[in-house]
Structures are given as C-alpha cells and as structure tokens.
Enzyme design. Structure first.
Site, PDB file in Angstrom:
ATOM      1  N   HIS A  70      -3.836  50.235  29.097  1.00  0.00           N
ATOM      2  CA  HIS A  70      -3.673  50.702  28.454  1.00  0.00           C
ATOM      3  C   HIS A  70      -3.701  51.632  27.551  1.00  0.00           C
ATOM      4  O   HIS A  70      -2.419  52.344  25.879  1.00  0.00           O
ATOM      5  CB  HIS A  70      -3.484  49.356  26.908  1.00  0.00           C
ATOM      6  CG  HIS A  70      -3.672  47.845  27.712  1.00  0.00           C
ATOM      7  ND1 HIS A  70      -4.262  47.206  28.181  1.00  0.00           N
ATOM      8  CD2 HIS A  70      -2.353  47.331  27.436  1.00  0.00           C
ATOM      9  CE1 HIS A  70      -4.081  46.095  28.192  1.00  0.00           C
ATOM     10  NE2 HIS A  70      -3.044  46.217  27.261  1.00  0.00           N
ATOM     11  N   HIS A  86      -0.130  33.653  30.158  1.00  0.00           N
ATOM     12  CA  HIS A  86      -0.180  34.245  28.225  1.00  0.00           C
ATOM     13  C   HIS A  86       1.110  35.393  29.056  1.00  0.00           C
ATOM     14  O   HIS A  86       2.396  35.025  27.752  1.00  0.00           O
ATOM     15  CB  HIS A  86      -0.929  35.238  28.766  1.00  0.00           C
ATOM     16  CG  HIS A  86      -0.841  36.108  28.115  1.00  0.00           C
ATOM     17  ND1 HIS A  86      -1.825  36.639  26.923  1.00  0.00           N
ATOM     18  CD2 HIS A  86      -0.323  37.588  28.204  1.00  0.00           C
ATOM     19  CE1 HIS A  86      -1.186  37.933  26.897  1.00  0.00           C
ATOM     20  NE2 HIS A  86      -0.317  38.789  27.499  1.00  0.00           N
ATOM     21  N   GLU A  87       1.773  35.136  29.965  1.00  0.00           N
ATOM     22  CA  GLU A  87       2.906  36.508  30.398  1.00  0.00           C
ATOM     23  C   GLU A  87       3.979  34.919  29.170  1.00  0.00           C
ATOM     24  O   GLU A  87       5.033  35.244  29.114  1.00  0.00           O
ATOM     25  CB  GLU A  87       3.148  36.047  31.589  1.00  0.00           C
ATOM     26  CG  GLU A  87       2.127  37.748  31.830  1.00  0.00           C
ATOM     27  CD  GLU A  87       1.687  38.977  31.149  1.00  0.00           C
ATOM     28  OE1 GLU A  87       3.128  38.896  30.735  1.00  0.00           O
ATOM     29  OE2 GLU A  87       0.935  39.225  31.476  1.00  0.00           O
ATOM     30  N   GLU A  89       0.896  38.520  21.823  1.00  0.00           N
ATOM     31  CA  GLU A  89      -0.033  38.155  22.393  1.00  0.00           C
ATOM     32  C   GLU A  89      -0.459  36.638  22.792  1.00  0.00           C
ATOM     33  O   GLU A  89      -2.062  35.924  23.540  1.00  0.00           O
ATOM     34  CB  GLU A  89      -1.172  39.133  22.333  1.00  0.00           C
ATOM     35  CG  GLU A  89      -0.395  40.986  22.470  1.00  0.00           C
ATOM     36  CD  GLU A  89      -0.226  41.027  24.291  1.00  0.00           C
ATOM     37  OE1 GLU A  89      -0.464  40.135  25.345  1.00  0.00           O
ATOM     38  OE2 GLU A  89       1.222  41.961  23.955  1.00  0.00           O
ATOM     39  N   HIS A 112       4.877  34.843  26.341  1.00  0.00           N
ATOM     40  CA  HIS A 112       6.064  36.537  25.603  1.00  0.00           C
ATOM     41  C   HIS A 112       7.712  35.965  26.250  1.00  0.00           C
ATOM     42  O   HIS A 112       8.406  36.188  25.104  1.00  0.00           O
ATOM     43  CB  HIS A 112       5.663  37.392  26.587  1.00  0.00           C
ATOM     44  CG  HIS A 112       4.479  38.411  26.424  1.00  0.00           C
ATOM     45  ND1 HIS A 112       4.079  38.639  24.958  1.00  0.00           N
ATOM     46  CD2 HIS A 112       3.845  38.707  26.872  1.00  0.00           C
ATOM     47  CE1 HIS A 112       2.972  39.552  25.518  1.00  0.00           C
ATOM     48  NE2 HIS A 112       2.080  39.202  26.253  1.00  0.00           N
ATOM     49  N   TYR A 127      -4.815  42.870  21.383  1.00  0.00           N
ATOM     50  CA  TYR A 127      -4.816  41.567  21.701  1.00  0.00           C
ATOM     51  C   TYR A 127      -6.573  40.784  20.906  1.00  0.00           C
ATOM     52  O   TYR A 127      -6.772  40.361  21.485  1.00  0.00           O
ATOM     53  CB  TYR A 127      -5.559  42.390  22.832  1.00  0.00           C
ATOM     54  CG  TYR A 127      -4.339  42.603  24.064  1.00  0.00           C
ATOM     55  CD1 TYR A 127      -3.403  42.004  24.375  1.00  0.00           C
ATOM     56  CD2 TYR A 127      -4.626  44.103  24.036  1.00  0.00           C
ATOM     57  CE1 TYR A 127      -2.391  42.005  25.354  1.00  0.00           C
ATOM     58  CE2 TYR A 127      -2.933  44.687  25.005  1.00  0.00           C
ATOM     59  CZ  TYR A 127      -2.459  43.197  25.786  1.00  0.00           C
ATOM     60  OH  TYR A 127      -1.310  44.066  26.295  1.00  0.00           O
ATOM     61  N   HIS A 157      -0.520  45.393  36.630  1.00  0.00           N
ATOM     62  CA  HIS A 157      -1.253  45.210  35.358  1.00  0.00           C
ATOM     63  C   HIS A 157      -0.320  44.113  34.752  1.00  0.00           C
ATOM     64  O   HIS A 157       1.137  44.444  34.915  1.00  0.00           O
ATOM     65  CB  HIS A 157      -1.246  45.938  34.063  1.00  0.00           C
ATOM     66  CG  HIS A 157      -1.340  45.396  33.158  1.00  0.00           C
ATOM     67  ND1 HIS A 157      -3.075  45.433  33.085  1.00  0.00           N
ATOM     68  CD2 HIS A 157      -1.672  45.184  31.952  1.00  0.00           C
ATOM     69  CE1 HIS A 157      -3.021  44.880  32.548  1.00  0.00           C
ATOM     70  NE2 HIS A 157      -1.922  44.761  31.519  1.00  0.00           N
ATOM     71  N   ALA A 158       0.175  42.971  35.011  1.00  0.00           N
ATOM     72  CA  ALA A 158       0.493  41.705  34.431  1.00  0.00           C
ATOM     73  C   ALA A 158       1.912  42.057  33.318  1.00  0.00           C
ATOM     74  O   ALA A 158       1.131  42.923  32.311  1.00  0.00           O
ATOM     75  CB  ALA A 158       0.010  40.444  34.305  1.00  0.00           C
TER      76      ALA A 158
HETATM   77  O1  X8Z Z   1      -2.926  43.152  28.990  1.00  0.00           O
HETATM   78  C1  X8Z Z   1      -2.786  42.280  28.621  1.00  0.00           C
HETATM   79  C2  X8Z Z   1      -1.683  41.136  29.595  1.00  0.00           C
HETATM   80  C3  X8Z Z   1      -0.344  41.520  29.258  1.00  0.00           C
HETATM   81  S1  X8Z Z   1       0.843  42.121  27.568  1.00  0.00           S
HETATM   82  C4  X8Z Z   1      -2.031  40.886  30.799  1.00  0.00           C
HETATM   83  N1  X8Z Z   1      -3.640  41.652  28.478  1.00  0.00           N
HETATM   84  C5  X8Z Z   1      -4.684  42.679  27.810  1.00  0.00           C
HETATM   85  C6  X8Z Z   1      -5.381  43.241  29.571  1.00  0.00           C
HETATM   86  O2  X8Z Z   1      -5.050  42.634  30.574  1.00  0.00           O
HETATM   87  O3  X8Z Z   1      -6.636  43.754  28.946  1.00  0.00           O
HETATM   88  C7  X8Z Z   1      -4.310  40.026  27.963  1.00  0.00           C
HETATM   89  C8  X8Z Z   1      -5.387  40.410  27.685  1.00  0.00           C
HETATM   90  C9  X8Z Z   1      -5.954  41.175  26.875  1.00  0.00           C
HETATM   91 ZN    ZN Z   2       0.745  40.267  26.808  1.00  0.00          ZN
END
Ligand code: X8Z
Ligand code: ZN
Length: 602
Positions: A501, A373-374, A401, A377, A511, A343-344
């Site tokens: 998450h 996106h990353e 975010e 941050h 988000y 997960h990024a």
């Molecule tokens: O979790 C993330 C990022 C890391 S902060 C990749 N996002 C959410 C997800 O993947 O569920 C970005 C969009 C929503």
């Molecule tokens: Zn993020």
C-alpha cells in the site's frame, strides 16, 4: 474501477473535449441551475474517464510491461488533471444555497482523488509516472540468490510455514531488497502529492486523506486514537502470550521472554496477521480450531471452487449471482508467462456489472478469507450501482473493507459442515482454541492497521523526513506492534516500500476501521438472523433477513454521511470496539491467566 483506489483510478480525459467549467461564464454570479448543470457534466465526463482509466489499470496490473505502465500512468494523469480542474471550478459555486445532494456531490468531487497533483502538467506527469513505477517495481519484486529468484508469493510461503529462524530471516530480508530503489521516488511523490493537496486547499496529503470521513480531520485522528485505546490492552495480552510461546519454541537466543518480538517469527511477511503460526501457540485441552487449509486440500478444491464457495455465501443471503463475465474476466491464478500485481483487489470496470477480482490464489485458509474480503467489495459495488457516480463508493472507506470480512466471520464450523467441507463440527470443549486462532489474525492486525498511516501522516506533514524514513518506521513498528527487525536496519533500507500500500498509494487506516466495524456488522447481522448464543458461533449463512439489512445499507453507497449508514445497519451511529471485545471476551480472561507472573509489554 478498482475499489481501493477509487479516486486515483478515476479516469482520464484524453480527447474527450470540453475543459471543466468551460461552458460557464465566469463573469455573472453563478446560479443553482448552473451548479446542477456543472455537476451533471462532471459526472458524465468522470464516468467516461474512470471507465477508460480503470481498463488501462487492469491491463497494467495483469500484464506488467513498460508499455502498460506508461499507458496507465497516462490515463491516470488525465483523470487527475480533470478532477483537479473540476474541483477548482466547483469553488465558483461556494456560498450558493445548494440542496443536500448537490452540496454532497460538490464535497465528493473535491475529495475524489487519493493522489492529487499540482496544477502543472509536467508535475502531474512526473507524479503519475513515479507512482506507476513504484507499483510496478513492487509487482515485479524478486529476491535472487545466484540463479534462483523468489517472488513474494514464494517468499510468503516460507514466512508462513518455515520454523527455521535462518530461513525466515533470509526470506524476510530478501523481500526487503526490492524497496531501497523506491526511496528517492517516494520522497518526490511525497513532495508532489503534498503540493497537489495544498492546491486543493488541504494542509498536506495526509490531512486530505483524513478529510474524507464526514468530520474534521483532527476529529477523525482523535476518533482513531479513541478506538485504539479501547483495544490496545487486548493486543498487549495477546502479544505477551505469543512472545512466551515463541520463546518456548525457539529458545532465548532467538526470542527473548521480554522486549519486542522478532518480526520474522510471526508467520507473515509484515507480521500483520499471525494466524499462520497458530500451531505454535495452540493451547492443549482448550478445544479445537478447525484447519480450513487441510479441509480445502482434502476436498481437492481449486481456485475457482474457492471463489464459488464465496459467491454461494452471498447468494444464500439473497444477493444475485455474479455475472458470467466475472468468471471469464477475473484473474484467479498467477499467470506463468508474465508479471502481474498479485496483491488481491476487486474491480468494477463499468460501474454496473463488469465485476472482477484479481488474485493469485493459493489453496489456503488465509486466501479463503481474502476471497470473501474481495467479493465483499464486488457485492458492495453492485449494490450501489444505481447511485449517481459521485456516490458510488462506500459510506467511508472502512466500510468497503469490512463487508467481506464480516461475511468471513460467518465461516464457522457449522457453516463448513453445511457446505460439505467438514464432516462434523467439534462438539463441546472449550471455545478458547477457535477464539485464539481468530485473534491471531483479527487482534494481532490492529496496531499494524493503525501504524502505516500514523507513519505516512507524519511523512506528509514533514515530521518524518527522508533522512529518517526507515528509522521512524521502525520506531512506530516497535511502539504500536512491539516488534523488532531480525537484523539491524539503516537508512540504506526502505522497509515501508516493501508493503504494497505504500508504493501503490493506498491509504491504510481503512483496514484498522474495518477490523472494528466488521464485528459491529457481524453482531447486528447475527441479531437480524435471530441467532442467540456466543457471537463467534454465529453464522448468518442463509439468512434473508440479515441479507436484506446488509443489502439496504450497501445500496446507500456514499450518498449519506457514514454515521447514518452505520445506524441503519447497527442502530448506532458510532464506531465502537465493544463488538470486537465482546466477540473475544472469553479469550481475554484466559490470556490474562496465562500471562500471570510474566512481565508483559516491551
Ligand atoms: O489489501 C488488502 C486487501 C485488498 S483491499 C487484500 N488487505 C490489507 C492487506 O493485505 O494489507 C486486507 C487486509 C489488510
Ligand atoms: Zn479490500
């Protein structure tokens, strides 16, 4: 320190000595000078701990083993204990007339944990072990059929590209076999996290999460409802149109023209963003949407090249290049020889310049957006690195975010031409196609962004108990997103645990906020760049004016309440969905026309 878990990554104490507050006498009335000294000590100690625990967590995420998991849990335990101690000691200074900065630091100290633990070493250890274990289970998760095992990256490829309902259902249910084992741990984590939050004076953990927005927790919940009311008609129109297209593609047997949409048909493991099925819903004669995946592949772009493009956007705005260490220490590709959390995420390991991202990059448009996106941050983290440690965070977590996403909105056809990925931008034609493609990600996400914490808030408050974890989850999935599982689910399943998450304890409302905020940012930055024209055609690439406006806001960190940061950037202190609605306005009219005669809703 990794952004998303700022507070829970925060530190460790181990042999670093002094108990918080120990240097101060409990007997005499506290003075402002003592409060100042207390904060200075707390900041010094937390910085050391956070750096240490961040390093432990980096290893646990890029090399999942029993040992790395234990060590990172141990460090997190120390951080939690220390922050809880400091937060409790800070109460001693309640009632003193502190200046603005000190007062805000005291508040930030109290809210520095995303996962507080009870004031009991055994329970703290239990909680951190559970949390590290759940995240590890998710990271290692695989669906095995006989000899063949598929990980999330591989299953996600099926979800995004297959058009075979059976294969989709298999990948969808397959991934959800990784989470039932988390169920018991999750309910214990809820108990312990709540106990920790109560120890700090909050009603429960959800209420504590909602308290970090410079307003009362109830007022924040009402703010979220207000924003959802602004955008939900748009979502319903998109849902209606997409459902009809899926019905045309798959037939009544698979997707009915009425009721919820089958959750595995939307191109994404969680049905959170639908851009991958754009080809199914693409209208004829409505202009062209650029296929960035095809461009990246045609240009033989590799993972690092993709990140270079992202960096190039930020430097075009006037931001400094990323340090060499970023390129040496980041994880761009999935290692072949070990388990990692794919997960990024984006990290600042030393609160200065040791910035990194951790991804398992695939050469796709979706990942190109995630890279921006990353990097958002990382550039934020560096912009606020001159702030005191307790203000080294975003204005609110939605801001963190939103930054990279706002930049990615500037990845327009004109921009792709400028960087040489596209020969020429489509000329003339309707704007509906590119807007619809974008809406499949941005508008489709809104109810998903909302519901994860609507569910968790009720879990933390006790309204949704363990006997109804999965039932209540699907109740909200249907209510907000209008989707349903492809096969019957039961309490033998634990589908929330199959979304990163939840096991990783990362709050999710951020988000939802980011989807609203990024369009506000984009609108203001485009104005600063002198762009005149429809918002979806604007790219701020190369605009030093836009870069300055953004950079100044980022540098504020969390030193001021978020409405001030928002006002500095946009001229208004309010979160407001009119920017996203303006951006997509032409599409709304078109969708309403397409939906005429249909019974929308579910
Ligand atoms: O979790 C993330 C990022 C890391 S902060 C990749 N996002 C959410 C997800 O993947 O569920 C970005 C969009 C929503
Ligand atoms: Zn993020």
């Amino acid at each position: 320190m990794k952004y998303r878990v700022m507070s829970l990554v925060l530190g460790a104490v181990i042999a670093l000595g002094i108990l918080p507050g120990a240097a101060f006498s409990e007997e005499t009335a506290p003075t402002v000078a003592e409060a100042e000294e207390f904060l200075a000590q707390a900041e010094q100690k937390l910085r050391d701990l956070w750096i240490l625990s961040g390093r432990a967590q980096w290893i646990a995420s890029t090399y999942i083993t029993e040992d790395s998991e234990i060590l990172s849990a141990k460090m997190e335990e120390d951080v939690i204990r220390t922050v809880v101690d400091f937060a409790n000691s800070a109460a001693r200074f309640d009632g003193l007339e502190l200046d603005y900065e000190m007062d805000r630091k005291m508040k930030k100290l109290k809210l520095a944990l995303v996962l507080p633990a009870p004031n009991d070493p055994a329970k703290t250890e239990e909680l951190t072990r559970i949390k590290a274990g759940m995240e590890g289970t998710y990271g290692k998760g695989k669906y095995c059929k006989g000899e063949e095992c598929l990980n999330l990256t591989e299953l996600s490829r099926v979800m995004s590209s297959s058009r075979d309902p059976e294969a989709l259902q298999d990948a969808w249910t397959g991934w959800r076999t990784i989470s039932p084992v988390m169920r018991k741990d999750f309910s214990r984590y809820v108990e312990l996290g709540n106990e920790g939050a109560r120890g700090l004076g909050y009603d429960d953990l959800g209420s504590m999460w909602r308290s970090n927005y410079d307003m009362e927790p109830d007022a924040f919940a009402a703010e979220i409802d207000r924003l959802w009311t602004q955008v939900s008609p748009f979502y319903e129109a998109l849902h209606c149109y997409v459902r009809a297209q899926l019905n045309a593609e798959y037939g009544d047997e698979v997707q009915s023209l009425s009721g919820p949409i089958r959750a595995d048909l939307l191109g994404n493991m969680w049905a959170q963003e639908w851009g991958n099925i754009y080809p199914i819903v693409a209208p004829e004669g409505q202009g062209e949407a650029v296929d960035v995946t095809a461009l990246l592949v045609a240009a033989d772009t590799d993972e690092r090249d993709m990140v270079r493009y992202g960096e190039g956007f930020f430097t075009s705005l006037g931001f400094e290049k990323l340090p060499d260490s970023f390129w040496e220490k980041s994880q761009f590709s999935k290692p072949r020889d070990r388990e990692v959390v794919c997960h990024a995420s984006a990290w600042s390991l030393d609160f200065q310049d040791d910035l990194r991202i951790k991804m398992c990059i695939e050469i796709t448009e979706e990942e190109f957006t995630t890279i921006h996106h990353e990097l958002g941050h990382n550039f934020y983290q560096r912009a606020y690195n001159q702030q005191p440690i307790l203000f080294q965070d975003s204005a609110n977590d939605g801001f963190h975010e939103a930054v990279g996403d706002a930049i990615a909105l500037s990845v327009t056809p004109d921009y792709l031409v400028k960087i040489g990925l596209l020969d020429e931008a489509p000329v003339g034609g309707s704007e509906i196609a590119p807007l619809l493609k974008m809406a499949m990600d941005k508008i489709a996400f809104l109810p998903f962004g909302l519901l994860i914490d609507q569910w968790r808030w009720k879990v933390f408050s006790g309204e949704f108990g363990p006997e109804d974890y999965n039932g209540s989850w699907w109740q909200l999935r249907e209510k907000y997103q209008g989707i349903e599982p492809p096969v019957a689910r039961s309490e033998a399943d634990f589908d929330p645990g199959a979304k990163y998450h939840v096991p990783a304890n990362v709050p999710y409302t951020r988000y939802f906020l980011a989807r609203i905020l990024q369009f506000q940012f984009h609108r203001s930055l485009c104005e600063a760049a002198g762009f005149e024209g429809p918002l979806h055609e604007c790219s701020i690439y190369g605009s030093k004016e836009a870069g300055k406006l953004l950079g100044d806001m980022l540098a504020m960190g969390s030193s001021r309440p978020w409405p001030e940061a928002l006002e500095a950037l946009t001229g208004s202190p309010e979160m407001d969905a009119t920017a996203i609605l303006d951006y997509f306005a032409p599409l709304k009219g078109w969708l309403d026309e397409q939906n005429e005669g249909q019974t929308c809703g579910w």
